[in-house]
Design a protein around this motif. Structure first.
Motif, PDB file in Angstrom:
ATOM      1  N   ALA A 157       0.834  -1.207   0.000  1.00 29.36           N
ATOM      2  CA  ALA A 157       0.000   0.000   0.000  1.00 29.36           C
ATOM      3  C   ALA A 157       0.870   1.259   0.000  1.00 29.36           C
ATOM      4  CB  ALA A 157      -0.930  -0.003   1.197  1.00 29.36           C
ATOM      5  N   ASN A 158       2.093   1.155   0.534  1.00 25.79           N
ATOM      6  CA  ASN A 158       3.015   2.298   0.549  1.00 25.79           C
ATOM      7  C   ASN A 158       2.386   3.557   1.140  1.00 25.79           C
ATOM      8  OD1 ASN A 158       4.962   0.744  -0.602  1.00 25.79           O
ATOM      9  ND2 ASN A 158       4.662   1.526  -2.676  1.00 25.79           N
ATOM     10  N   LEU A 159       1.624   3.381   2.207  1.00 25.03           N
ATOM     11  CA  LEU A 159       1.076   4.558   2.878  1.00 25.03           C
ATOM     12  C   LEU A 159       2.159   5.163   3.762  1.00 25.03           C
ATOM     13  CD1 LEU A 159      -2.412   3.164   3.948  1.00 25.03           C
ATOM     14  CD2 LEU A 159      -1.799   4.391   1.854  1.00 25.03           C
ATOM     15  N   PHE A 160       2.088   6.482   3.961  1.00 19.34           N
ATOM     16  CA  PHE A 160       3.057   7.138   4.825  1.00 19.34           C
ATOM     17  C   PHE A 160       2.647   6.878   6.278  1.00 19.34           C
ATOM     18  CE2 PHE A 160       2.896   9.650   0.872  1.00 19.34           C
ATOM     19  CZ  PHE A 160       4.144   9.298   0.403  1.00 19.34           C
ATOM     20  N   PRO A 161       3.494   6.184   7.043  1.00 15.88           N
ATOM     21  CA  PRO A 161       3.052   5.739   8.368  1.00 15.88           C
ATOM     22  C   PRO A 161       2.808   6.875   9.349  1.00 15.88           C
ATOM     23  CG  PRO A 161       5.353   5.132   7.970  1.00 15.88           C
ATOM     24  CD  PRO A 161       4.820   5.657   6.685  1.00 15.88           C
ATOM     25  N   TRP A 162       3.344   8.059   9.075  1.00 17.55           N
ATOM     26  CA  TRP A 162       3.160   9.170  10.012  1.00 17.55           C
ATOM     27  C   TRP A 162       1.913   9.997   9.697  1.00 17.55           C
ATOM     28  CZ3 TRP A 162       7.160   8.499   6.637  1.00 17.55           C
ATOM     29  CH2 TRP A 162       7.196   9.346   5.517  1.00 17.55           C
ATOM     30  N   LEU A 163       1.167   9.606   8.655  1.00 15.92           N
ATOM     31  CA  LEU A 163      -0.055  10.326   8.305  1.00 15.92           C
ATOM     32  C   LEU A 163      -1.266   9.425   8.538  1.00 15.92           C
ATOM     33  CD1 LEU A 163       0.953  11.996   4.895  1.00 15.92           C
ATOM     34  CD2 LEU A 163       0.992  13.013   7.167  1.00 15.92           C
ATOM     35  N   THR A 164      -2.395  10.046   8.906  1.00 14.97           N
ATOM     36  CA  THR A 164      -3.631   9.285   9.055  1.00 14.97           C
ATOM     37  C   THR A 164      -4.132   8.868   7.671  1.00 14.97           C
ATOM     38  OG1 THR A 164      -4.963  11.273   8.853  1.00 14.97           O
ATOM     39  CG2 THR A 164      -4.292  10.629  11.081  1.00 14.97           C
ATOM     40  N   ALA A 165      -5.127   7.985   7.649  1.00 16.26           N
ATOM     41  CA  ALA A 165      -5.715   7.546   6.381  1.00 16.26           C
ATOM     42  C   ALA A 165      -6.145   8.760   5.556  1.00 16.26           C
ATOM     43  CB  ALA A 165      -6.908   6.629   6.643  1.00 16.26           C
ATOM     44  N   LEU A 166      -6.814   9.697   6.210  1.00 15.82           N
ATOM     45  CA  LEU A 166      -7.309  10.873   5.496  1.00 15.82           C
ATOM     46  C   LEU A 166      -6.158  11.696   4.920  1.00 15.82           C
ATOM     47  CD1 LEU A 166     -10.133  12.327   5.060  1.00 15.82           C
ATOM     48  CD2 LEU A 166      -9.344  13.924   6.799  1.00 15.82           C
ATOM     49  N   ASP A 167      -5.130  11.928   5.730  1.00 13.25           N
ATOM     50  CA  ASP A 167      -3.992  12.736   5.264  1.00 13.25           C
ATOM     51  C   ASP A 167      -3.199  12.013   4.181  1.00 13.25           C
ATOM     52  OD1 ASP A 167      -4.642  14.823   6.866  1.00 13.25           O
ATOM     53  OD2 ASP A 167      -3.324  14.230   8.507  1.00 13.25           O
ATOM     54  N   ASN A 168      -3.159  10.682   4.244  1.00 16.54           N
ATOM     55  CA  ASN A 168      -2.510   9.929   3.179  1.00 16.54           C
ATOM     56  C   ASN A 168      -3.222  10.155   1.852  1.00 16.54           C
ATOM     57  OD1 ASN A 168      -0.175   7.931   3.368  1.00 16.54           O
ATOM     58  ND2 ASN A 168      -1.153   7.691   5.370  1.00 16.54           N
ATOM     59  N   ILE A 169      -4.549  10.119   1.895  1.00 16.18           N
ATOM     60  CA  ILE A 169      -5.313  10.304   0.664  1.00 16.18           C
ATOM     61  C   ILE A 169      -5.150  11.730   0.147  1.00 16.18           C
ATOM     62  CG2 ILE A 169      -7.638  10.266  -0.328  1.00 16.18           C
ATOM     63  CD1 ILE A 169      -8.310   8.094   1.731  1.00 16.18           C
ATOM     64  N   ALA A 170      -5.044  12.683   1.093  1.00 14.77           N
ATOM     65  CA  ALA A 170      -4.926  14.090   0.697  1.00 14.77           C
ATOM     66  C   ALA A 170      -3.506  14.450   0.264  1.00 14.77           C
ATOM     67  CB  ALA A 170      -5.361  14.987   1.852  1.00 14.77           C
ATOM     68  N   PHE A 171      -2.555  13.545   0.496  1.00 15.76           N
ATOM     69  CA  PHE A 171      -1.139  13.853   0.233  1.00 15.76           C
ATOM     70  C   PHE A 171      -0.881  14.382  -1.180  1.00 15.76           C
ATOM     71  CE2 PHE A 171       3.240  12.816  -0.866  1.00 15.76           C
ATOM     72  CZ  PHE A 171       3.954  13.209   0.250  1.00 15.76           C
ATOM     73  N   PRO A 172      -1.389  13.716  -2.243  1.00 19.86           N
ATOM     74  CA  PRO A 172      -1.127  14.243  -3.597  1.00 19.86           C
ATOM     75  C   PRO A 172      -1.673  15.659  -3.786  1.00 19.86           C
ATOM     76  CG  PRO A 172      -2.043  12.029  -3.716  1.00 19.86           C
ATOM     77  CD  PRO A 172      -2.186  12.474  -2.294  1.00 19.86           C
ATOM     78  N   LEU A 173      -2.773  15.981  -3.091  1.00 23.22           N
ATOM     79  CA  LEU A 173      -3.342  17.329  -3.204  1.00 23.22           C
ATOM     80  C   LEU A 173      -2.447  18.328  -2.479  1.00 23.22           C
ATOM     81  CD1 LEU A 173      -7.070  16.428  -2.463  1.00 23.22           C
ATOM     82  CD2 LEU A 173      -5.972  16.673  -4.701  1.00 23.22           C
ATOM     83  N   ALA A 174      -1.892  17.890  -1.328  1.00 23.21           N
ATOM     84  CA  ALA A 174      -1.001  18.771  -0.575  1.00 23.21           C
ATOM     85  C   ALA A 174       0.235  19.113  -1.407  1.00 23.21           C
ATOM     86  CB  ALA A 174      -0.588  18.114   0.743  1.00 23.21           C
ATOM     87  N   LEU A 175       0.700  18.148  -2.206  1.00 20.89           N
ATOM     88  CA  LEU A 175       1.857  18.411  -3.066  1.00 20.89           C
ATOM     89  C   LEU A 175       1.551  19.540  -4.043  1.00 20.89           C
ATOM     90  CD1 LEU A 175       3.053  14.818  -4.048  1.00 20.89           C
ATOM     91  CD2 LEU A 175       4.071  16.362  -2.387  1.00 20.89           C
ATOM     92  N   ARG A 176       0.268  19.677  -4.389  1.00 19.54           N
ATOM     93  CA  ARG A 176      -0.132  20.714  -5.347  1.00 19.54           C
ATOM     94  C   ARG A 176      -0.702  21.941  -4.665  1.00 19.54           C
ATOM     95  NH1 ARG A 176       0.658  16.733  -7.192  1.00 19.54           N
ATOM     96  NH2 ARG A 176       1.954  16.684  -9.039  1.00 19.54           N
ATOM     97  N   HIS A 177      -0.506  22.025  -3.333  1.00 17.39           N
ATOM     98  CA  HIS A 177      -0.917  23.199  -2.563  1.00 17.39           C
ATOM     99  C   HIS A 177      -2.402  23.485  -2.703  1.00 17.39           C
ATOM    100  CE1 HIS A 177       3.371  23.664  -2.138  1.00 17.39           C
ATOM    101  NE2 HIS A 177       3.496  23.723  -3.462  1.00 17.39           N
ATOM    102  N   VAL A 178      -3.215  22.420  -2.776  1.00 18.81           N
ATOM    103  CA  VAL A 178      -4.660  22.594  -2.725  1.00 18.81           C
ATOM    104  C   VAL A 178      -5.021  23.049  -1.313  1.00 18.81           C
ATOM    105  CG1 VAL A 178      -6.864  21.362  -2.866  1.00 18.81           C
ATOM    106  CG2 VAL A 178      -5.029  20.833  -4.485  1.00 18.81           C
ATOM    107  N   LYS A 179      -6.008  23.938  -1.197  1.00 13.73           N
ATOM    108  CA  LYS A 179      -6.361  24.478   0.126  1.00 13.73           C
ATOM    109  C   LYS A 179      -6.855  23.380   1.058  1.00 13.73           C
ATOM    110  CE  LYS A 179      -7.258  29.273  -0.881  1.00 13.73           C
ATOM    111  NZ  LYS A 179      -7.127  29.198  -2.370  1.00 13.73           N
ATOM    112  N   ALA A 180      -6.573  23.570   2.359  1.00 16.75           N
ATOM    113  CA  ALA A 180      -6.828  22.521   3.357  1.00 16.75           C
ATOM    114  C   ALA A 180      -8.281  22.052   3.344  1.00 16.75           C
ATOM    115  CB  ALA A 180      -6.439  23.026   4.743  1.00 16.75           C
ATOM    116  N   ALA A 181      -9.215  22.982   3.265  1.00 20.65           N
ATOM    117  CA  ALA A 181     -10.630  22.603   3.332  1.00 20.65           C
ATOM    118  C   ALA A 181     -11.015  21.739   2.131  1.00 20.65           C
ATOM    119  CB  ALA A 181     -11.500  23.857   3.381  1.00 20.65           C
TER     120      ALA A 181
END
Lengths: 268, 278
Positions: free
Chosen positions: B110-134
């Protein structure tokens, strides 16, 4: 009721403290070899300004040396751990150097830097540098390359892969390195102060030893023990905070491995 | 018969451009792709003359003997690995590197980042693109609902089962709504019961999202059960030796596994693989 390991540990510590007080009092041990605990504490209290000054000097040296040892050690470890060519070239050298009793360097450092704080800082920094480097290098290698690959598939740039994957993944290792390096830096400062110095907590040990004032010697020893325990507690607290995401089993395993390697502060 | 129709569907190459149907957003065209590894013992060919076309919304499975290069092919399609000659188009444009807006990737682990929650793992690609938090949170929650794990948003990976982790990984691959999802043996590390359930789960997600899926597997049963089309690869250097249309009705279920047509298709693949292994 069976005592837990933790309560048993406290009972043993309390018993040792009581023995420290009682054995010299009843004459089982000469007060010259071991002054009673109460006299030791009284020595520290009556001459507190002197102890405080010494502690202040030593803490300053520890702080500066910590920056060099851990900053440099973590950086060097990260580079060596992530570049295979450097790893093959330098890791055997670093491991061999680790076996050298570094205290032989201290006379040389006093010649170069004098007997003031500079030589203490240099010696303590060198003392903490190699183990921190080795610990960090080993830790960086345990980062799962598949995590980096996954990040790449999501379009992460090199900078994003470093800041969002490699750094968070290596924080537990780096903190473990910091704890290890920090303890060795404290050892380095105290040892060098005991050898050649005019200030610091290690100097107090040496000075009162030469005049056979055991209570003051043990007072300084007591402070050094407390200082080390304080640092260790603080470092472990940070480590626990930063690794809250790890499964308990993994944290326990790491702690056990470290204990086996003898990296736990005595009297813990 | 299936081979002929598939071959006829392939485009003709005219001066480097593909003239073919299916240049929609989720289409994939691979033309004359070969790859040669420069190893220690000189060059060794890994992939040869790969031609394939995937129409948008189709579920295509790659099977082949171990070491045939099917994972390599998928990694090239994902833009994670270079190839020697030929070209790959996705949505009519060449693949030059990872592009999560066009292609999501799900790996064997699954290669999930162990320091992130399930939700933050899914949001990770969006965070890379600086999508707003909400917005990040909203879209990640939507994906969690898609994989039916909304109750586990705040769990860390080590608190999830293997199947759940892989569902989070699928949700992460889909969060940027790419038209194509590449899956590299995503269920191989799971036990058989979980694997069966995950297959059904994947088919449900696929039918809801209508993504183009390219799926690599070792399992012949999994291949026939999931696919619209199975591409069978030869031993190294890997080439496509059969293209099998799977016209079993959907939705598929446990009963599909015992249909005579199912056994016939699986036998046909096994026949190829056995010949390649010998």
């Amino acid at each position: 009721m069976r005592p837990t390991a933790a309560s048993l540990r406290w009972i043993i510590i309390a018993a040792l403290l009581v023995l420290w007080e009682v054995l010299p009092r009843i004459g089982a041990i000469s007060p010259l070899f071991l002054p009673p605990l109460s006299e030791t504490v009284r020595a520290v209290i009556t001459d507190w300004p002197e102890y405080a000054d010494a502690l202040f000097v030593s803490l300053g040296e520890v702080a500066v040396a910590l920056v060099f040892a851990c900053g440099g050690g973590i950086l060097a470890g990260a580079v060596i751990g992530s570049v295979p060519a450097l790893r093959t070239l330098l890791l055997p050298v670093a491991s061999s150097l680790y076996a050298v009793p570094l205290v032989i360097l201290y006379p040389v450092l006093t010649v170069w830097l004098g007997i003031g704080s500079e030589s203490k800082i240099a010696f303590a920094a060198i003392n903490g540098f190699l183990p921190t480097t080795l610990a960090t290098a080993a830790g960086i290698r345990t980062i799962d390359p598949n995590l980096v690959l996954a990040a790449r598939s999501m379009g992460a740039t090199l900078a994003q892969r470093v800041t969002r994957v490699i750094i968070p993944a290596s924080i537990p290792t780096v903190l473990a390195g910091l704890r290890l390096g920090g303890v060795l830096v404290i050892v380095g400062v105290v040892v060098s102060e005991m050898l050649t110095s005019t200030a610091g907590i290690g100097y107090i040990v040496t000075r009162y030893r030469t005049v056979l004032d055991s209570a003051h010697v043990f007072g300084a020893v007591l402070l050094i023990v407390l200082l080390t325990l304080l640092f260790d507690t603080l470092a472990r607290f940070l480590e626990r905070r930063a690794t809250a995401w790890q499964p308990q089993a993994q944290r326990d395993r790491r702690r056990a491995a470290r204990a086996e390697a003898g990296i736990v502060v005595p009297a813990e | 018969m299936a081979d002929l129709t598939a071959a006829a569907g392939d485009g003709k190459i005219v001066a480097g451009a593909v003239v073919a149907g299916g240049v929609g957003a989720g289409s994939i065209q691979i033309r004359a792709l070969s790859h040669v590894y420069a190893g220690r013992d000189g060059e060794s060919p890994a992939l040869a003359d790969i031609d394939m076309t995937v129409e948008p919304g189709r579920f295509v499975v790659l099977v082949g003997p171990s070491g045939c290069g099917k994972t390599s092919l998928l990694m090239m399609l994902a833009g994670l690995r270079a190839h020697s000659t030929g070209f790959i188009l996705c949505g009519g444009r060449p693949i030059t590197g990872p592009d999560p807006n066009r292609i999501g990737v799900v790996f064997q682990e699954a290669n999930l980042f162990p320091w992130l929650t399930a939700l933050d793992n899914i949001a990770f690609p969006l965070a890379l693109r600086h999508v707003k938090a909400a917005e990040r949170r909203g879209r990640a929650l939507e994906m969690l609902r898609l994989v039916r794990l909304e109750a586990f948003a705040d769990r860390y990976p080590h608190e999830l089962s293997g199947g759940m982790r892989q569902r989070v990984s699928i949700a992460r691959g889909l969060v940027q709504d790419p038209p194509v999802l590449l899956m590299d043996e995503p269920f191989a590390a799971l036990d058989e019961q979980t694997r069966m359930a995950m297959g059904d789960e994947l088919l449900r997600i696929w039918s809801e999202t209508r993504k183009t899926v390219v799926f690599v597997t070792h399992s012949l049963t999994e291949a026939v059960y999931l696919a619209d089309q199975v591409l069978v690869m030869s031993a190294r250097p890997g080439r496509i030796i059969d293209r099998i249309e799977v016209d079993l009705p959907r939705p598929r279920s446990y009963a599909t596994l015992s249909a005579p047509a199912f056994a016939g298709l699986r036998d046909r693949i096994w026949h190829h693989i056995r010949a390649e292994r010998a």
